[in-house]
Write an enzyme that holds these catalytic residues in place. Structure first.
Site, short mmCIF file in Angstrom:
data_model
loop_
_atom_site.label_atom_id
_atom_site.label_comp_id
_atom_site.label_asym_id
_atom_site.label_seq_id
_atom_site.Cartn_x
_atom_site.Cartn_y
_atom_site.Cartn_z
N GLU A 1 37.76 36.52 49.84
CA GLU A 1 38.61 37.65 49.47
C GLU A 1 38.77 38.60 50.65
OE1 GLU A 1 38.24 41.66 46.78
OE2 GLU A 1 37.81 39.76 45.74
N ASP B 1 73.62 33.45 53.90
CA ASP B 1 74.10 33.09 52.56
C ASP B 1 72.97 33.30 51.56
OD1 ASP B 1 75.10 32.02 50.26
OD2 ASP B 1 75.56 30.04 51.07
N GLU C 1 42.50 36.93 46.90
CA GLU C 1 41.55 35.82 46.80
C GLU C 1 42.26 34.54 47.22
OE1 GLU C 1 38.85 37.59 43.09
OE2 GLU C 1 40.35 36.04 42.71
N GLU D 1 42.88 48.68 37.40
CA GLU D 1 43.41 47.46 37.99
C GLU D 1 43.88 46.51 36.90
OE1 GLU D 1 40.76 44.71 39.88
OE2 GLU D 1 39.04 45.30 38.66
N ARG E 1 35.23 42.98 33.33
CA ARG E 1 36.12 42.00 33.93
C ARG E 1 36.72 41.02 32.93
NH1 ARG E 1 32.76 43.69 37.91
NH2 ARG E 1 33.61 43.75 40.02
N GLU F 1 33.93 34.76 48.13
CA GLU F 1 34.06 34.92 46.68
C GLU F 1 33.16 33.90 45.95
OE1 GLU F 1 34.89 36.20 43.93
OE2 GLU F 1 35.79 38.04 44.66
N GLU G 1 44.07 42.78 45.63
CA GLU G 1 42.93 42.04 46.18
C GLU G 1 43.37 40.59 46.41
OE1 GLU G 1 39.63 42.33 43.53
OE2 GLU G 1 39.82 44.50 43.28
N ARG H 1 44.26 42.70 36.09
CA ARG H 1 43.51 41.58 36.64
C ARG H 1 44.18 40.22 36.49
NH1 ARG H 1 38.48 42.20 38.04
NH2 ARG H 1 37.81 40.16 37.29
N HIS I 1 44.19 40.80 41.82
CA HIS I 1 44.07 42.00 41.00
C HIS I 1 44.81 43.14 41.68
CE1 HIS I 1 39.85 40.10 40.20
NE2 HIS I 1 40.82 39.42 39.61
#
Length: 474
Positions: free
Chosen positions: A220, A53, A135, A359, A340, A212, A133, A361, A269
């Site tokens: 990560e 369902d 994390e 990428e 970044r 990380e 990626e 982020r 990311h």
């Protein structure tokens, strides 16, 4: 990986499989499953499927036909976390029609496949490669309570700086100093290595794993680039492996974007690039950061729709506790090379023409990966279709640290939504690029928005301990 029913039957025999586990995906991107004895599996199972369902999975199903889950033999893998030998498969949800089944348009895996077909029909590309990626935090203890007379969370990571006063071996990591830290401080090394070995055994190739930034158990794992639809399946399996391997080591894994106040948040990311006939679409030696005009238009589409995308890429209220200034999480709508602080970062190390990419982020792993990846592709293709130039729209390139700009300059920048409610407002107003070609059914998006608004209201009504600290004695 299996390619046919016969391959699956050979896997069953080779590994002494006793159970077949069919893993399905609900609207929130969580596995549900149904298991059958191995002796019940046959070619007819692949044709007739397993009935279920779909409305119980959160979809706004309007069809009155019964639903069936059709396993994909190419996803068959031995599940290492089951004591009884078990073969695991995912697949697609179908509507039973006569004379044949048709895909349930709202099912996440079908949406990804529809987005890939839309890309091929557009002529822009025939393949999207992505690299998410992962994390996450590993805690040694965690517990929470939400009661009328008790609202609390307690968690612990043995390696954390807050345990420096505890009698032990003195192996603790200073706050925000965990990045790439080695043994003996990296106490989860074997756990992560085993995670990666399970992924390899399941056909998921890994680039690396490492600690990380956050000292309280943040890590990560990065897979290799893969086809979008296959990486959506792999994302589900990677999270499954991380959660289950952590439990084996007496730890609890979480992809919650901001579990600890004052420490770095966990994102997902997403690197992306397009191919056509095996050739890179995003590469141009003469373009900014060696990216083509098509790549810039694709970025333009992502940036143009970023507010509404956030409802699908960051679909938890906790997501927006990560997207704040002061950490490496992006808060500015813009693009740049090796920066970044912008929401789109172009990695300078991706020099080979077939690896040139960018990428996004802001996403995090609370998302439904099928919705997330399909939405990114649809937004990018909309940018290509409408030639949305990110530079002409004032979105960069920002080749400077945006956090260090003077306040007057910061005011000129456009920011991401600051709450899930704001992102849902944007999605409500801006989703035509998602429904193009019938890829995202409108009723699914409206049902998703409705469910998430209810979630926001529910959480907004609950007091939290920080409010007691702020307001109790006023």
């Amino acid at each position: 990986m299996a390619k046919s029913v016969q391959d699956v039957l050979e896997l069953i025999k080779e590994h002494g499989i006793r159970m077949i586990d069919f893993k399905m995906v609900d609207i929130n991107g969580q596995y549900r499953h149904v298991t059958i004895p191995a002796e019940n599996f046959s070619e007819d199972t692949m044709k007739s499927g397993i009935g279920f369902d779909a409305s119980n999975y959160g979809y706004a199903v309007v069809e009155k036909s019964d639903m069936v889950f059709i396993p994909d033999p190419d996803t068959a893998v031995v599940d290492p976390f089951c004591q009884i030998p078990t073969l695991s498969m995912t697949g697609n949800a179908m509507i039973i029609d006569s004379p044949e089944n048709r895909p349930l348009a709202q099912y996440p895996r079908n949406i990804v496949l529809a987005a890939e077909q839309y890309m091929k029909d557009s002529g822009v590309a025939d393949t999207m490669l992505i690299l998410p990626e992962f994390e996450f935090y590993l805690f040694d203890q965690v517990g929470w309570e939400v009661q009328p007379n008790s609202i609390s969370v307690q968690l612990d990571a043995n390696q954390s700086y807050w345990n420096s006063g505890v009698q032990g071996m003195g192996v603790v990591v200073p706050k925000q100093k965990n990045y790439h830290i080695a043994k003996p401080f990296d106490q989860a090394y074997e756990c992560r290595s085993e995670m990666c070995m399970h992924m390899k055994d399941m056909g998921i190739e890994i680039n690396y794993h490492h600690p990380e930034v956050a000292a309280s158990g943040q890590f990560e794992i990065e897979p290799q680039l893969g086809k979008m639809s296959e990486m959506a399946d792999a994302t589900m399996m990677i999270k499954y492996i991380i959660h289950n391997t952590a439990l084996k080591y007496g730890k609890s894994a979480t992809f919650m974007p901001k579990p600890i106040y004052g420490e770095a948040g966990s994102g997902m990311h997403v690197h992306m690039l397009l191919l056509k006939d095996g050739e890179p679409v995003f590469s141009d030696d003469n373009g900014y950061a060696h990216l083509s005009e098509t790549a810039h238009y694709f970025m333009g589409g992502l940036l143009h729709h970023i507010a509404s995308l956030c409802a699908l890429t960051n679909p938890s209220t906790n997501s927006f506790k990560r997207l704040v200034p002061g950490f490496e999480a992006p808060v500015t709508v813009g693009y740049a090379t090796s920066n970044r602080s912008a929401v789109i970062r172009i990695p300078a190390y991706a020099k080979a023409p077939n690896k040139r990419r960018f990428e996004l982020r802001n996403p995090d792993a609370t998302c439904n990966p099928y919705f997330c990846y399909a939405a990114l592709l649809m937004a990018g293709l909309d940018g290509v279709k409408n030639k949305i130039d990110p530079h002409k729209n004032g979105w960069g390139p920002y080749d400077m640290n945006l956090y260090n700009l003077p306040e007057e300059e910061k005011k000129k920048l456009k920011g991401l939504p600051t709450s899930l409610e704001e992102a849902l407002d944007a999605l409500e107003k801006d989703h035509d690029y998602l429904t193009a070609g019938g890829v995202f059914p409108e009723e699914l998006l409206l049902n998703f928005i409705k469910a998430k608004r209810q979630e926001c209201r529910q959480l907004a009504a609950i007091p939290n301990p920080a409010e007691f600290e702020k307001y109790y004695n006023l």
